[in-house]
Design an enzyme around this catalytic site. Structure first.
Site, PDB file in Angstrom:
ATOM      1  N   GLY A  67      14.787  50.828  35.970  1.00 52.93           N
ATOM      2  CA  GLY A  67      14.059  51.016  34.623  1.00 52.93           C
ATOM      3  C   GLY A  67      14.410  52.595  34.198  1.00 52.93           C
ATOM      4  N   GLY A  82      14.002  53.957  30.487  1.00 55.54           N
ATOM      5  CA  GLY A  82      12.554  54.190  29.639  1.00 55.54           C
ATOM      6  C   GLY A  82      12.235  55.612  29.469  1.00 55.54           C
ATOM      7  CD  GLN A  83       6.710  57.649  26.885  1.00 57.53           C
ATOM      8  OE1 GLN A  83       6.334  56.908  27.333  1.00 57.53           O
ATOM      9  NE2 GLN A  83       6.362  58.465  26.134  1.00 57.53           N
ATOM     10  CG  ASP A 110      17.516  49.902  32.345  1.00 59.04           C
ATOM     11  OD1 ASP A 110      16.790  50.878  32.066  1.00 59.04           O
ATOM     12  OD2 ASP A 110      16.778  48.727  32.416  1.00 59.04           O
ATOM     13  CE1 TYR A 162       1.811  48.976  33.088  1.00 59.24           C
ATOM     14  CE2 TYR A 162       0.045  49.772  32.073  1.00 59.24           C
ATOM     15  CZ  TYR A 162       1.123  50.038  32.693  1.00 59.24           C
ATOM     16  OH  TYR A 162       1.648  51.435  32.703  1.00 59.24           O
ATOM     17  CE  LYS A 188       2.411  50.036  36.457  1.00 61.30           C
ATOM     18  NZ  LYS A 188       3.913  50.222  37.212  1.00 61.30           N
TER      19      LYS A 188
HETATM   20  C1  AKB Z   1       0.161  51.902  28.176  1.00 62.03           C
HETATM   21  O1  AKB Z   1      -0.165  52.481  27.208  1.00 62.03           O
HETATM   22  O2  AKB Z   1       0.149  50.802  28.342  1.00 62.03           O
HETATM   23  C2  AKB Z   1       0.798  53.057  29.105  1.00 62.03           C
HETATM   24  C3  AKB Z   1      -0.220  53.148  30.176  1.00 62.03           C
HETATM   25  C4  AKB Z   1      -1.586  53.801  29.999  1.00 62.03           C
HETATM   26  O3  AKB Z   1       0.001  52.984  31.251  1.00 62.03           O
HETATM   27  N1  AKB Z   1       1.228  54.212  28.538  1.00 62.03           N
END
Ligand code: AKB
Length: 329
Positions: free
Chosen positions: A18, A21-22, A44, A151, A155
């Protein structure tokens, strides 16, 4: 327990997923500065140009391809995998199945590649591991983690599997729970993206409609601090660590506080209209307790909200081929 002995400092070589990415965009030039030439192999899903003097070698990789992942790590001769590929909070909700593939299967493949090829592995975590049942102010490393976003759930899974691979196979797994990252490179589908968009829109159009309410307070960090913290954790001697995953904090501000800080330097109008991302932000901490990182491996941030704002305005103006509107005394 097998021990995955860290190689010495100068012989580190990083295989990055990746990479466009940022985080990758700013991390790669920093890695060259800190670890010397030939220290990076990037990958990537699509080949992209990397805006750094020495173009790093590129290996195409879709992280859901288990065999391809292990082969790429072997070919790179890496000592460390930096597994950055992930769908961030807002994008993951919109593309749920794809995000499960990348955020969960991708992590399994990364950990397996680290185990098989005896490399260290660093994977970013996030304040999104916390949820409405976690304390919202000065959230500690260890508390209830019941996230409500896909998300955040991915994590939590990543942290737990990383800890498991460390305990069971001796894999040198490390991770930081990042706050919102503020940088002059566009972020990719997060909830904290407003804190980057606001600079681009105000500099370009003198107006911005924020998708979070003005009182929404979140932990944030300027990218240079985030990159330095990441490498400081990667380099920290094993015996200084008391855990594999640390909270990483710097500053916290509301959308309105950021607006006021920016409007000290440039003109413009900001309005607020919450969308679906408001609920994600409302489930996350307002501030983070990162005292364990500060104690164990001497974490320190440098950028406060004002220095971050001035730096962002200077860098984005330059990108837009405009003079820096902030007069330097
Ligand atoms: C998001 O906003 O999804 C990310 C994070 C807080 O991990 N920047």
């Amino acid at each position: 327990m097998l021990l995955n002995i860290a190689r010495n400092f100068s012989s580190k070589k990083f295989f990055i997923t990746g990479a466009s990415g940022q985080i990758g965009k700013k991390l790669i030039p920093y890695l060259y500065e800190r670890y010397g030439p030939n220290c990076v192999v990037v990958s990537d899903v699509n080949q992209t140009q990397f805006d750094v003097e020495s173009q790093p070698p590129f290996l195409p990789l879709d992280v859901v391809d288990k065999e391809g992942f292990a082969k790429a790590v072997e070919a790179s001769e890496a000592t460390h995998i930096l597994h950055l590929a992930a769908y961030l909070s807002a994008k993951a909700e919109l593309q749920l199945q794809k995000s499960i593939d990348v955020n969960i299967i991708g992590v399994n493949n990364a950990l397996e590649a680290a185990r098989i090829h005896n490399t260290a592995i660093y994977v970013p975590s996030s304040i999104a591991v916390f949820g409405p049942t976690s304390p919202r102010v000065l959230t500690p490393d260890d508390c209830v983690v019941q996230p409500t976003t896909a998300y955040g759930i991915s994590k939590v899974y990543m942290e737990m599997m990383g800890n498991y691979y460390h305990k069971k196979f001796g894999v040198n797994f490390r991770s930081l729970r990042y706050p919102g990252a503020v940088s002059s490179d566009p972020p990719g589908g997060g909830t904290t993206d407003y804190a980057v968009e606001i600079f681009f829109e105000l500099l370009k159009n003198q107006e911005y409609q924020c998708f979070l309410s003005k009182g929404t307070e979140l932990p944030m960090m300027y990218i240079d601090d985030l990159i330095q913290g990441t490498c400081d954790l990667i380099d920290a001697p094993e015996e200084t660590l008391t855990r594999r995953v640390y909270n990483l904090g710097a500053i916290s501000f509301t959308a309105e506080q950021l607006t006021s800080c920016i409007l000290k330097y440039i003109p413009g109008t900001v309005t607020y209209k919450s969308d679906h991302r408001q609920a994600y932000a409302d489930s996350w901490p307002m501030s983070i307790d990162d005292s364990l990182a500060r104690r164990d491996w001497n974490w320190k941030h440098k950028f406060d909200i004002d220095l971050m704002t001035r730096t962002m305005i200077e860098l984005i103006s330059k990108q837009m081929h405009k003079p820096n509107p902030i007069k330097v005394a």
